[in-house]
Enzyme design. Sequence first.
Site, PDB file in Angstrom:
ATOM      1  N   ASN A  13      -4.942  -6.927  -0.750  1.00 38.20           N
ATOM      2  CA  ASN A  13      -5.959  -7.814  -0.192  1.00 38.20           C
ATOM      3  C   ASN A  13      -7.057  -6.933   0.407  1.00 38.20           C
ATOM      4  O   ASN A  13      -6.864  -6.341   1.458  1.00 38.20           O
ATOM      5  CB  ASN A  13      -5.305  -8.696   0.882  1.00 38.20           C
ATOM      6  CG  ASN A  13      -6.314  -9.523   1.650  1.00 38.20           C
ATOM      7  OD1 ASN A  13      -7.475  -9.640   1.258  1.00 38.20           O
ATOM      8  ND2 ASN A  13      -5.868 -10.103   2.756  1.00 38.20           N
ATOM      9  N   TRP A  14      -8.175  -6.867  -0.298  1.00 40.47           N
ATOM     10  CA  TRP A  14      -9.262  -5.980   0.159  1.00 40.47           C
ATOM     11  C   TRP A  14     -10.047  -6.583   1.321  1.00 40.47           C
ATOM     12  O   TRP A  14     -10.889  -5.925   1.907  1.00 40.47           O
ATOM     13  CB  TRP A  14     -10.211  -5.675  -1.015  1.00 40.47           C
ATOM     14  CG  TRP A  14      -9.667  -4.677  -2.004  1.00 40.47           C
ATOM     15  CD1 TRP A  14      -8.402  -4.165  -2.039  1.00 40.47           C
ATOM     16  CD2 TRP A  14     -10.377  -4.064  -3.089  1.00 40.47           C
ATOM     17  NE1 TRP A  14      -8.279  -3.281  -3.081  1.00 40.47           N
ATOM     18  CE2 TRP A  14      -9.477  -3.200  -3.744  1.00 40.47           C
ATOM     19  CE3 TRP A  14     -11.685  -4.169  -3.579  1.00 40.47           C
ATOM     20  CZ2 TRP A  14      -9.845  -2.440  -4.857  1.00 40.47           C
ATOM     21  CZ3 TRP A  14     -12.058  -3.417  -4.694  1.00 40.47           C
ATOM     22  CH2 TRP A  14     -11.146  -2.555  -5.319  1.00 40.47           C
ATOM     23  N   LYS A  15      -9.783  -7.840   1.621  1.00 39.76           N
ATOM     24  CA  LYS A  15     -10.493  -8.523   2.724  1.00 39.76           C
ATOM     25  C   LYS A  15     -12.008  -8.345   2.555  1.00 39.76           C
ATOM     26  O   LYS A  15     -12.501  -8.343   1.430  1.00 39.76           O
ATOM     27  CB  LYS A  15      -9.997  -8.013   4.079  1.00 39.76           C
ATOM     28  CG  LYS A  15      -8.479  -8.025   4.195  1.00 39.76           C
ATOM     29  CD  LYS A  15      -8.001  -7.793   5.595  1.00 39.76           C
ATOM     30  CE  LYS A  15      -6.483  -7.701   5.592  1.00 39.76           C
ATOM     31  NZ  LYS A  15      -5.918  -7.689   6.928  1.00 39.76           N
ATOM     32  N   HIS A 100      -4.009 -17.091   4.901  1.00 38.06           N
ATOM     33  CA  HIS A 100      -3.889 -15.778   5.565  1.00 38.06           C
ATOM     34  C   HIS A 100      -4.110 -15.977   7.065  1.00 38.06           C
ATOM     35  O   HIS A 100      -4.912 -16.823   7.476  1.00 38.06           O
ATOM     36  CB  HIS A 100      -4.920 -14.803   4.984  1.00 38.06           C
ATOM     37  CG  HIS A 100      -4.692 -13.398   5.437  1.00 38.06           C
ATOM     38  ND1 HIS A 100      -5.080 -12.959   6.689  1.00 38.06           N
ATOM     39  CD2 HIS A 100      -4.089 -12.347   4.830  1.00 38.06           C
ATOM     40  CE1 HIS A 100      -4.728 -11.685   6.818  1.00 38.06           C
ATOM     41  NE2 HIS A 100      -4.117 -11.295   5.709  1.00 38.06           N
ATOM     42  N   GLU A 102      -5.775 -14.424   9.097  1.00 42.73           N
ATOM     43  CA  GLU A 102      -7.171 -14.275   9.519  1.00 42.73           C
ATOM     44  C   GLU A 102      -7.953 -15.557   9.232  1.00 42.73           C
ATOM     45  O   GLU A 102      -8.907 -15.882   9.957  1.00 42.73           O
ATOM     46  CB  GLU A 102      -7.795 -13.042   8.839  1.00 42.73           C
ATOM     47  CG  GLU A 102      -7.241 -11.767   9.466  1.00 42.73           C
ATOM     48  CD  GLU A 102      -7.199 -10.552   8.568  1.00 42.73           C
ATOM     49  OE1 GLU A 102      -7.877 -10.543   7.524  1.00 42.73           O
ATOM     50  OE2 GLU A 102      -6.464  -9.591   8.913  1.00 42.73           O
ATOM     51  N   GLU A 170       4.024 -12.644   6.606  1.00 45.03           N
ATOM     52  CA  GLU A 170       3.213 -11.618   7.256  1.00 45.03           C
ATOM     53  C   GLU A 170       3.212 -11.858   8.774  1.00 45.03           C
ATOM     54  O   GLU A 170       2.431 -12.688   9.269  1.00 45.03           O
ATOM     55  CB  GLU A 170       1.772 -11.689   6.754  1.00 45.03           C
ATOM     56  CG  GLU A 170       1.632 -11.456   5.261  1.00 45.03           C
ATOM     57  CD  GLU A 170       0.245 -10.925   4.922  1.00 45.03           C
ATOM     58  OE1 GLU A 170       0.173  -9.841   4.346  1.00 45.03           O
ATOM     59  OE2 GLU A 170      -0.751 -11.587   5.267  1.00 45.03           O
ATOM     60  N   GLY A 176      -2.378  -4.850  10.147  1.00 45.50           N
ATOM     61  CA  GLY A 176      -3.401  -3.885  10.536  1.00 45.50           C
ATOM     62  C   GLY A 176      -3.077  -3.095  11.789  1.00 45.50           C
ATOM     63  O   GLY A 176      -3.940  -2.415  12.334  1.00 45.50           O
ATOM     64  N   SER A 215       1.224  -3.963   7.541  1.00 47.35           N
ATOM     65  CA  SER A 215       1.323  -2.500   7.697  1.00 47.35           C
ATOM     66  C   SER A 215       2.252  -1.839   6.686  1.00 47.35           C
ATOM     67  O   SER A 215       2.944  -0.870   7.014  1.00 47.35           O
ATOM     68  CB  SER A 215       1.733  -2.144   9.136  1.00 47.35           C
ATOM     69  OG  SER A 215       0.707  -2.534  10.036  1.00 47.35           O
ATOM     70  N   GLY A 236      -2.871  -4.930   2.976  1.00 53.63           N
ATOM     71  CA  GLY A 236      -4.271  -4.928   3.382  1.00 53.63           C
ATOM     72  C   GLY A 236      -4.848  -3.523   3.324  1.00 53.63           C
ATOM     73  O   GLY A 236      -5.226  -3.020   2.267  1.00 53.63           O
TER      74      GLY A 236
HETATM   75  C1  PEP Z   1      -2.861  -8.378   5.322  1.00 55.97           C
HETATM   76  O1  PEP Z   1      -3.852  -8.588   6.001  1.00 55.97           O
HETATM   77  O2  PEP Z   1      -2.492  -9.199   4.473  1.00 55.97           O
HETATM   78  C2  PEP Z   1      -2.130  -7.152   5.562  1.00 55.97           C
HETATM   79  C3  PEP Z   1      -0.883  -7.114   5.200  1.00 55.97           C
HETATM   80  O3  PEP Z   1      -2.813  -6.126   6.180  1.00 55.97           O
HETATM   81  P1  PEP Z   1      -2.276  -4.647   6.489  1.00 55.97           P
HETATM   82  O4  PEP Z   1      -1.501  -4.190   5.287  1.00 55.97           O
HETATM   83  O5  PEP Z   1      -3.501  -3.841   6.726  1.00 55.97           O
HETATM   84  O6  PEP Z   1      -1.391  -4.770   7.671  1.00 55.97           O
END
Ligand code: PEP
Length: 254
Positions: A13-15, A100, A102, A170, A176, A215, A236
């Site tokens: 997920n490049w956000k 998600h 976010e 998640e 993050g 993470s 992410g």
């Molecule tokens: C995400 O936002 O879906 C995610 C898993 O982020 P990260 O891997 O950076 O924790």
Amino acid sequence: MTASNIRPLVAGNWKMNGLKASMVEALVIRDGVDDPALDGVDAMICPPATLIMALSEVVSGSKVVVGGQDCHVAQLGANTGDISSEILADAGATAVIVGHSERRGDHGETDALVRAKAVAAYRAGLTAIICIGETAGQRAAGLTLDVVNRQLLGSVPDEATAQNTIVAYEPVWAIGTGLTPTADDVEAVHAALRQSLIARFGDEGRAMRLLYGGSVKAANAAELMSIANVNGALVGGASLKANDFLGILAAYRA
Ligand code: PEP
């Protein structure tokens, strides 16, 4: 199909990251995933909507597929700034992330809305990657299983199948932050989710992919991906650099 033979998926997920120049990363991922030692795992990139069409062309013919990061419930209309599942599919996406944390946090998305978005994804022939996960406060209060089960029930549509739906667990506090739950904690949550999916969807629930996200890095992927009922990862930060992403896929090297 049993849980043990579910084909794993690592989805990036490049956000809100990614310019035309990021296509170089996609090219390296495409070529890296071509390694026969990675035949047993699928890969997906979910870039910003502006890159979906170009990225789909870049990975065309490889086993890397492209997903969107969100969709509107409607097919078309006066919804400035939104994007429909049909538009995503037209651009080359085969999946879309919905719910998600976010989106839930920044845009007040409820389980009911997430569910409606998943139905919109099905309507366009997209696989819905439905995200659920508890906050740090909910975890501290011992509410993790209650929260994720409620989100699962509320966010996953009755029409869900193993083909059209992927569930991503998640923990919000792990996204993050560099923090991850213990392997035992991940195993307990995924076991509970699997049970709920089987209770509701029978064999389809048994075969549905359950991703872990939060993470995930090359350094912890092998441990996290070996946990029962973890059928891949939603990634992410570590999906932005091809070599980091390939390092996670390497957890599935034959
Ligand atoms: C995400 O936002 O879906 C995610 C898993 O982020 P990260 O891997 O950076 O924790």
